[in-house]
Write an enzyme that holds these catalytic residues in place. Structure first.
Site, PDB file in Angstrom:
ATOM      1  N   GLY A  74      10.260 -12.977   2.231  1.00  0.00           N
ATOM      2  CA  GLY A  74      10.043 -13.179   3.657  1.00  0.00           C
ATOM      3  C   GLY A  74      11.338 -13.604   4.303  1.00  0.00           C
ATOM      4  O   GLY A  74      12.255 -14.065   3.623  1.00  0.00           O
ATOM      5  N   CYS A 101      11.676 -13.895  -4.395  1.00  0.00           N
ATOM      6  CA  CYS A 101      12.569 -14.292  -3.305  1.00  0.00           C
ATOM      7  C   CYS A 101      12.003 -15.489  -2.548  1.00  0.00           C
ATOM      8  O   CYS A 101      11.918 -16.576  -3.102  1.00  0.00           O
ATOM      9  CB  CYS A 101      12.859 -13.086  -2.394  1.00  0.00           C
ATOM     10  SG  CYS A 101      14.258 -13.359  -1.306  1.00  0.00           S
ATOM     11  N   TYR A 102      11.553 -15.302  -1.280  1.00  0.00           N
ATOM     12  CA  TYR A 102      10.975 -16.446  -0.557  1.00  0.00           C
ATOM     13  C   TYR A 102       9.828 -17.046  -1.371  1.00  0.00           C
ATOM     14  O   TYR A 102       9.622 -18.263  -1.384  1.00  0.00           O
ATOM     15  CB  TYR A 102      10.484 -15.995   0.821  1.00  0.00           C
ATOM     16  CG  TYR A 102       9.842 -17.118   1.624  1.00  0.00           C
ATOM     17  CD1 TYR A 102      10.613 -17.948   2.433  1.00  0.00           C
ATOM     18  CD2 TYR A 102       8.465 -17.350   1.560  1.00  0.00           C
ATOM     19  CE1 TYR A 102      10.029 -18.989   3.147  1.00  0.00           C
ATOM     20  CE2 TYR A 102       7.882 -18.385   2.275  1.00  0.00           C
ATOM     21  CZ  TYR A 102       8.673 -19.201   3.076  1.00  0.00           C
ATOM     22  OH  TYR A 102       8.092 -20.225   3.778  1.00  0.00           O
ATOM     23  N   HIS A 192      14.797  -9.013  -6.235  1.00  0.00           N
ATOM     24  CA  HIS A 192      13.644  -8.159  -5.951  1.00  0.00           C
ATOM     25  C   HIS A 192      13.375  -7.198  -7.111  1.00  0.00           C
ATOM     26  O   HIS A 192      14.062  -6.190  -7.251  1.00  0.00           O
ATOM     27  CB  HIS A 192      13.888  -7.389  -4.652  1.00  0.00           C
ATOM     28  CG  HIS A 192      13.842  -8.273  -3.446  1.00  0.00           C
ATOM     29  ND1 HIS A 192      12.687  -8.513  -2.742  1.00  0.00           N
ATOM     30  CD2 HIS A 192      14.807  -9.034  -2.859  1.00  0.00           C
ATOM     31  CE1 HIS A 192      12.930  -9.361  -1.757  1.00  0.00           C
ATOM     32  NE2 HIS A 192      14.217  -9.687  -1.812  1.00  0.00           N
ATOM     33  N   GLU A 194      10.958  -5.255  -7.297  1.00  0.00           N
ATOM     34  CA  GLU A 194      10.251  -4.063  -6.802  1.00  0.00           C
ATOM     35  C   GLU A 194      11.179  -2.967  -6.295  1.00  0.00           C
ATOM     36  O   GLU A 194      10.734  -1.850  -6.080  1.00  0.00           O
ATOM     37  CB  GLU A 194       9.251  -4.470  -5.710  1.00  0.00           C
ATOM     38  CG  GLU A 194       9.857  -4.916  -4.365  1.00  0.00           C
ATOM     39  CD  GLU A 194      10.304  -6.391  -4.357  1.00  0.00           C
ATOM     40  OE1 GLU A 194      10.459  -6.974  -5.441  1.00  0.00           O
ATOM     41  OE2 GLU A 194      10.528  -6.925  -3.268  1.00  0.00           O
ATOM     42  N   SER A 246     -10.423  14.719  12.365  1.00  0.00           N
ATOM     43  CA  SER A 246      -9.444  15.555  13.070  1.00  0.00           C
ATOM     44  C   SER A 246      -8.997  16.738  12.224  1.00  0.00           C
ATOM     45  O   SER A 246      -8.297  17.612  12.701  1.00  0.00           O
ATOM     46  CB  SER A 246      -8.218  14.711  13.404  1.00  0.00           C
ATOM     47  OG  SER A 246      -7.506  14.414  12.203  1.00  0.00           O
ATOM     48  N   VAL A 249      -5.032  15.041   6.999  1.00  0.00           N
ATOM     49  CA  VAL A 249      -5.244  14.583   5.613  1.00  0.00           C
ATOM     50  C   VAL A 249      -6.078  13.295   5.557  1.00  0.00           C
ATOM     51  O   VAL A 249      -7.050  13.206   4.802  1.00  0.00           O
ATOM     52  CB  VAL A 249      -3.898  14.295   4.906  1.00  0.00           C
ATOM     53  CG1 VAL A 249      -4.109  13.906   3.461  1.00  0.00           C
ATOM     54  CG2 VAL A 249      -2.982  15.486   4.997  1.00  0.00           C
ATOM     55  N   ASP A 250      -5.700  12.307   6.364  1.00  0.00           N
ATOM     56  CA  ASP A 250      -6.302  10.983   6.211  1.00  0.00           C
ATOM     57  C   ASP A 250      -7.785  10.983   6.563  1.00  0.00           C
ATOM     58  O   ASP A 250      -8.618  10.519   5.779  1.00  0.00           O
ATOM     59  CB  ASP A 250      -5.567   9.952   7.081  1.00  0.00           C
ATOM     60  CG  ASP A 250      -4.065  10.027   6.904  1.00  0.00           C
ATOM     61  OD1 ASP A 250      -3.636  10.553   5.865  1.00  0.00           O
ATOM     62  OD2 ASP A 250      -3.333   9.583   7.795  1.00  0.00           O
ATOM     63  N   SER A 251      -8.108  11.508   7.745  1.00  0.00           N
ATOM     64  CA  SER A 251      -9.520  11.444   8.130  1.00  0.00           C
ATOM     65  C   SER A 251     -10.350  12.364   7.241  1.00  0.00           C
ATOM     66  O   SER A 251     -11.503  12.071   6.936  1.00  0.00           O
ATOM     67  CB  SER A 251      -9.713  11.766   9.617  1.00  0.00           C
ATOM     68  OG  SER A 251      -9.385  13.090   9.913  1.00  0.00           O
ATOM     69  N   LYS A 397       0.435   7.302   2.132  1.00  0.00           N
ATOM     70  CA  LYS A 397       0.073   8.705   2.350  1.00  0.00           C
ATOM     71  C   LYS A 397       0.098   9.518   1.059  1.00  0.00           C
ATOM     72  O   LYS A 397      -0.800  10.320   0.806  1.00  0.00           O
ATOM     73  CB  LYS A 397       0.995   9.332   3.384  1.00  0.00           C
ATOM     74  CG  LYS A 397       0.477  10.655   3.893  1.00  0.00           C
ATOM     75  CD  LYS A 397       0.779  10.819   5.355  1.00  0.00           C
ATOM     76  CE  LYS A 397      -0.108  11.866   5.994  1.00  0.00           C
ATOM     77  NZ  LYS A 397      -0.762  11.367   7.197  1.00  0.00           N
TER      78      LYS A 397
END
Ligand code: XMP
Length: 541
Positions: A74, A101-102, A192, A194, A246, A249-251, A397
């Site tokens: 953070g 980190c934080y 980090h 990650e 719509s 892809v997502d919906s 995504k």
């Protein structure tokens, strides 16, 4: 709907706990820029992980039955007046903790160690020396690591003295870089793990997950689908759900998941705003109904949207009007369904919200600012008394595309380019008229066709046309012409936060340009947009 809309909104912020979300790793967010990345790196190890704001209550954390807790980085200093905090009891639950980190500084601070401003701030690459007594193997976290590593840092404060019971396990030339109390299963790194720039970062994370938390690598697309659909079935019970679909892809992935769970108790509503791409309404309806077997109501409301846009040239006003009209159309359809005999009580609204849409969910400002959903369809839930089902809200995504693939969705859905909610209205500068919409649809279809023909469609983020109300002189045959300008925009991007214009081969640009001027009446000029984001945006309005 009016009566229903007056009731308090019963939004279940997290869409209910899916079983797939239980027993994973919870990432508590202190506002770090890599929080999403931590959650994702954990899922890459086939261990489920979700993010909660650091201000969340202990009970909320325990409800998820986590096997591990990660405290993110953070931007604050633990001594700032408004420094983000979580309940210190998270460190006493007996659940393994990894502070990054934080997160490491906060652990140090609350457990009685000291943190101070570093004389030399550490940003970017640094050399790490693993110095746990007995070598790397004596620390679960550093098992298998070499004695020195190149790591990636981003901090201005550092740990000066350790809390009681802790030992330092690594340092850089400036500061303690890792500490741990194996008895309490609390581990922390100043760097980090990650980010890809940290050498062996993945192995360190694996050590935390599999050695310390004893995680099983069982989270997969198939498990997610199975557990999510079971949870949706249980949650919806004998009520009904609706979805604003719509064809993106997502919906579509969200709708197919929910359909798999509750069958025809899900009704999808697909609104033709008249601002869609050429033939998109018909083609998408056919695909959703015939190939995906979804129950879809197609509503052609083009005239209503065009009427709303008459005389409007301001981009924000266009967006506002389209959003408002969308809600009105959707609400009317939901009301019709509710009143119809074929339906029982509609209790749920399905949305394909993804993690990057949940921007404010990671707020660290306090309990009142916890999960706040970005509404894909312009604020729908605020207007309706439905609880939300957002089965994709923890995913990125590309993870959604993989789930979609496992669900058997056709490739054409999975690779489809993103398309903005307000559609062609934000690609048609000035007033939106029927004639100009047709002109833009034709030009846009040519751009996409040629990009596909060149084998580039799946390699780029978006390719489309924009119509400018700018006239210029041309000559066709022996006649002078005076027509409009089409802009071609082709960009590559990972997440739409930044984007680069694509250096298209000359012959592809040439074909696009020649075809548009020859085949689309009223256009005399084609230009290529060579701006990147930032400072430009992808869409023009
Ligand atoms: P910008 O133009 O902000 O766009 O660089 C970033 C990405 O978001 C898409 N976009 C939208 N998507 N509703 C959406 O669902 C919208 O109102 C909207 N506006 C932009 C855009 O196509 C790009 O991929």
């Amino acid at each position: 709907m009016a009566e229903a809309a007056a009731k308090p909104v019963a939004v279940d912020e997290r869409g209910g706990k899916m079983k797939a979300e239980l027993g994973g790793v919870v990432v508590l967010d202190f506002g770090g820029q890599y929080t999403q990345l931590i959650a994702r790196r954990i899922r890459e190890q086939q261990v489920f992980s979700s993010i909660l704001p650091c201000t969340v209550s202990l009970e909320e954390i325990q409800k998820l039955e986590p096997i591990g807790i990660v405290l993110s980085g953070g931007p604050s200093s633990v001594y700032d007046a408004d420094a983000p905090k979580c309940d210190p009891k998270v460190l006493a639950l007996g659940i393994p903790v990894l502070g990054i980190c934080y997160g490491m500084q906060w652990i140090t601070h609350v457990l009685g160690g000291t943190v101070e401003k570093a004389e030399r701030r550490e940003y970017g690459r640094a050399h790490l020396k693993v110095d746990c007594a007995g070598g790397p193997e004596s620390s679960e976290l550093f098992t298998g690591a070499p004695a020195t590593l190149r790591i990636w840092n981003s901090h201005g404060d550092h740990v000066r003295s350790l809390p009681g019971g802790f030992r330092a396990t690594a340092h850089t030339e400036n500061a303690v870089a890792a500490l741990e109390d194996p008895q309490r299963k609390i581990y922390a790194t100043q760097f980090h793990v990650e980010v890809k720039h940290t050498e062996r970062g993945t192995e360190l994370l694996q050590n935390f997950l599999f050695r310390v938390c004893k995680a099983e690598p069982t989270w997969s697309g198939a498990a997610f689908i199975e557990e999510t659909t079971a949870a949706i079935r249980e949650k919806v019970g004998n009520k009904w759900a609706i979805c604003a679909l719509s064809g993106g892809v997502d919906s579509t992935v969200a709708a197919v998941l929910v359909h798999k769970a509750i069958g025809n108790h899900l009704t999808n509503i697909f609104v033709n705003t008249g601002l869609l791409r050429k033939n998109e309404f018909e083609n998408t309806l056919e695909m959703l109904r015939d190939r995906l077997k979804l129950h879809v109501i197609g509503v052609d409301a083009s005239d209503r949207f065009l009427a709303q846009l008459k005389g409007i040239t301001d981009p924000e006003e266009k967006r506002r009007r389209i959003g408002r009209e969308f809600i009105a159309v959707f609400a009317e359809e939901a009301q019709k369904l509710q009143a119809g005999e074929a339906h029982g009580e509609i209790g749920y609204l399905v949305q394909g919200t993804l993690y990057p849409d949940v921007i404010e969910s990671v707020s660290v400002k306090g309990p009142s600012a916890t999960i706040k959903t970005h509404h894909n369809v312009g604020g729908l839930p605020e207007k309706m008394p439905f609880a939300l089902i957002e089965p994709l809200r923890d995913l990125f995504k590309d993870e959604v595309r993989r789930i979609g693939k496992d669900l058997g969705l056709p490739a054409e859905v999975l690779v489809k380019h993103p398309f903005p909610g307000p559609g062609l209205a934000v690609r048609l500068l000035g007033e939106v008229t029927c004639t100009q919409l047709v002109t833009l649809q034709e030009a846009d279809a040519i751009v996409v066709e040629e990009i596909r023909r060149a084998g580039l469609y799946e390699k780029i983020w978006q390719a489309f046309a924009i119509l400018l109300p700018v006239r210029s002189v041309g000559v066709m045959g022996d006649f002078r012409t005076y027509g409009l300008t089409v802009v071609v925009r082709v960009v590559e991007s990972d997440d739409a936060m930044t984007a680069d214009w694509v250096k298209l081969p000359g012959d592809v640009l040439e074909r696009i340009s020649t075809r548009i001027v020859n085949e689309v009446p009223g256009v005399t000029r084609v230009v290529y947009d060579v701006s990147s984001k930032p400072p430009s945006t992808i869409e023009w309005e």
